[in-house]
Design a protein around this motif. Structure first.
Motif, short mmCIF file in Angstrom:
data_model
loop_
_atom_site.label_atom_id
_atom_site.label_comp_id
_atom_site.label_asym_id
_atom_site.label_seq_id
_atom_site.Cartn_x
_atom_site.Cartn_y
_atom_site.Cartn_z
N GLU A 175 -1.60 -4.05 -2.69
CA GLU A 175 -1.49 -3.11 -3.75
C GLU A 175 -2.57 -1.97 -2.79
O GLU A 175 -3.61 -3.29 -2.24
CB GLU A 175 -2.58 -3.00 -5.14
N ASN A 176 -2.88 -0.82 -2.70
CA ASN A 176 -3.53 -0.02 -1.95
C ASN A 176 -3.87 1.43 -3.37
O ASN A 176 -2.62 1.64 -3.03
CB ASN A 176 -3.43 -0.08 -0.48
N PRO A 177 -4.75 1.94 -2.85
CA PRO A 177 -5.03 3.18 -3.78
C PRO A 177 -3.90 4.28 -2.72
O PRO A 177 -2.40 5.32 -3.48
CB PRO A 177 -5.88 3.74 -3.93
N THR A 178 -4.30 4.35 -2.22
CA THR A 178 -3.49 4.91 -1.12
C THR A 178 -1.80 4.85 -0.61
O THR A 178 -0.87 5.82 -1.00
CB THR A 178 -3.46 4.70 0.95
N TRP A 179 -1.39 3.25 -1.19
CA TRP A 179 0.21 3.25 -0.61
C TRP A 179 0.49 3.87 -2.61
O TRP A 179 1.13 3.88 -2.54
CB TRP A 179 0.73 1.66 -1.00
N THR A 180 0.27 3.64 -3.23
CA THR A 180 -0.23 3.98 -4.90
C THR A 180 0.94 5.55 -4.89
O THR A 180 2.09 5.83 -5.22
CB THR A 180 -1.20 3.80 -6.05
N LEU A 181 -0.31 6.21 -4.42
CA LEU A 181 0.10 7.92 -4.53
C LEU A 181 1.61 7.92 -3.13
O LEU A 181 1.80 8.77 -3.28
CB LEU A 181 -0.62 8.54 -3.78
N LEU A 182 1.51 7.33 -2.07
CA LEU A 182 2.94 7.54 -1.76
C LEU A 182 3.82 6.90 -2.36
O LEU A 182 5.09 8.08 -2.09
CB LEU A 182 2.66 6.65 0.03
N PRO A 185 2.02 -1.23 4.85
CA PRO A 185 1.88 -0.17 5.59
C PRO A 185 -0.10 -0.54 5.86
O PRO A 185 -0.75 -0.80 4.70
CB PRO A 185 2.45 0.15 5.25
N GLY A 186 0.05 0.09 7.31
CA GLY A 186 -1.64 0.03 7.41
C GLY A 186 -1.96 1.46 6.09
O GLY A 186 -1.10 2.69 5.81
N PRO A 187 -3.02 1.62 5.87
CA PRO A 187 -3.00 2.75 4.78
C PRO A 187 -3.80 4.01 5.58
O PRO A 187 -2.58 5.55 5.36
CB PRO A 187 -4.81 2.44 4.51
#
Length: 468
Positions: A143-150, A327-329
């Motif tokens: 997980e990554n917070p940037t993925w979460t928003l996308l 994906p990369g951030p």
């Protein structure tokens, strides 16, 4: 209110302390004159009065503290009310807003003072994690917070208002395609693919068959995949197909597949969520390459999967974890940033694509012209029922490979490049890659955001100068 109340409470507490000190000194006086009964009685009376004054002061302090507490509660209530208003606005946008509003607001976090409206990319391979591994962010492959928003943004476009839908983003469109196929199919299963779909699907077919999965194929047009559904575990639909632009009836195929116990996945790359929403038409998965029109600037490789079924999406998530196709951030942040202009780009590009198609229709050297938005296109009737916009891709054929190459070389506003959906128009002769069952002179033209009259003029000029 709260600052002044606190100051008053402090002064009252000081008064109470001084009064208590007075009482203590009076008690000392009585000790020094134990023999004088009158003085003792008088001192005791003064002590009682001092104690009363101290008690009164304490009551005043308590009242002041209560006032401060009430003021704090009032402020908290206002803040909570404001948060409720924000939630209601967000909810309204998610349910009934127009495509432009939804695209601009998609996936944004709740507003926080002094914070950016769209937080920057979070570059982290790991996160602070004392104790048991709980919470959403543990390791960068998961997980990554940037993925979460996308993912929230894509979900709001593909499945607006559907709380049960889940979105997962991937490193590319093919990573997303592979995740669905290889997470849902096992040895002995049957999969139905289009035989006129994306150029990489023959590679996918070969790998599926290597794992002992039976693959059947049929054309997109005429809903021909219906005849291959018996015993199938998964139906893969691509509509409009790439590059031929045939269209099939998603709802009809999904109902037939479900009646036979098969899952349905729809490649929504060419249409985008603003062109059609496969989940609303009965599909189990909406899959797409975000590399194309979703992001629209030719600078990001990205893919996504959206689905409702928790178990099926759990398998897709597990596949992403195992394969590591994440994906990369920075790419995720660029994609989210680009979605804000999706509606403007899609509307402009769709309108210009129709203008180009109408101009090409008048040219005698052009054959096999396809664009679902043309009223006389073979797919227009079905497309008009299930699509809200017809896309940015126009396909047609010139007589020979040499003529097609001359045409591409003569273009000035159109780059000779693969891919599609970008703000800068591109075109290519698809036969150069192999894998597509198209004539040698077949052209796939992706219409960008240039002025329509300029682009039409460039295409017509290139046709003229490329003539034999």
């Amino acid at each position: 209110m709260s600052d002044s109340g606190t100051d008053d409470a402090g002064r009252m507490a000081d008064d109470a302390s001084r009064t208590a000190a007075d009482a203590g000194r009076e008690a000392g006086d009585t000790d020094r004159v134990p023999g004088d009964a009158h003085q003792v009685e008088h001192a005791a009376s003064r002590m009682t009065g001092a104690a009363g004054r101290a008690t009164g002061a304490v009551h005043e302090v308590t009242a002041a503290v209560d006032d401060v507490t009430a003021a704090v509660d009032k402020v908290t209530g206002v803040a909570e009310e404001g948060a409720g208003v924000t939630d209601s606005v967000t909810g309204a946008a998610g349910r009934g807003a127009g495509d432009g509003t939804r695209a601009v607001r998609a996936g944004l976090p709740e507003p926080v003072k002094h914070e950016p409206t769209l937080p920057g990319p979070v570059f982290a391979a790991h996160f602070h994690l004392p104790g048991d591994p709980t919470g959403p962010y543990t390791y960068g492959r998961d997980e990554n917070p940037t993925w979460t928003l996308l993912e929230r943004a894509v979900g709001e476009l593909e499945a607006p208002g559907e709380a049960g839908a889940e979105t997962l983003v991937f490193a590319s469109g093919m990573a997303a395609v592979s995740a669905v196929l290889f997470s849902q199919l096992r040895t002995g299963d049957v999969c139905v693919l289009p035989d006129d779909g994306y150029q990489a699907l023959p590679l996918v077919r070969a790998q599926l068959e290597a794992y002992g999965i039976e693959v059947r194929t049929a054309p997109t047009g005429g809903d021909a995949q219906l005849d291959a559904l018996d015993g199938a575990k998964l139906l893969w639909i691509e509509t409009p197909s790439n590059p031929g632009l045939d269209v099939c009836d998603i709802r009809r195929l999904a109902e037939a597949a479900h009646a036979r116990g098969a899952l349905v996945a729809v490649d929504n790359t060419l249409a985008t969520p603003l062109g059609q929403r496969p989940l609303e038409l009965g599909a189990d998965f909406a899959v797409a390459s975000g590399t194309k029109q979703l992001t629209g600037h030719g600078d990001v490789l990205l893919g996504y999967v959206v689905g409702r079924d928790a178990a099926a999406m759990g398998a897709v998530r597990r596949w992403r974890k195992i394969v590591g196709a994440i994906p990369g951030p920075m790419e995720a942040w660029l994609a989210h940033r680009s979605i804000a202009t999706l509606q403007m780009r899609v509307d402009r590009q769709s309108a210009t694509a129709l203008a180009v198609a109408e101009a090409l229709r008048e040219r005698p050297e052009v054959t096999g012209l396809r664009y679902p938005g043309l009223p006389d296109d073979p797919s227009h009737e079905i497309a008009a029922r299930q699509m809200r916009r017809f896309g940015c891709v126009v396909s047609f054929t010139l007589a020979t490979r040499a003529r097609a190459d001359r045409f591409l070389d003569a273009l000035r506003l159109v780059d000779d490049a693969t891919s599609f959906g970008g703000v800068r128009s591109t075109a290519e002769r698809r036969g150069r890659w192999g894998g597509d069952a198209v004539p040698e002179g077949f052209i796939r033209l992706s219409v960008g955001a240039e002025d329509p009259e300029d682009l039409v003029a460039d295409v017509l000029r290139a046709l003229e100068v490329s003539a034999d």
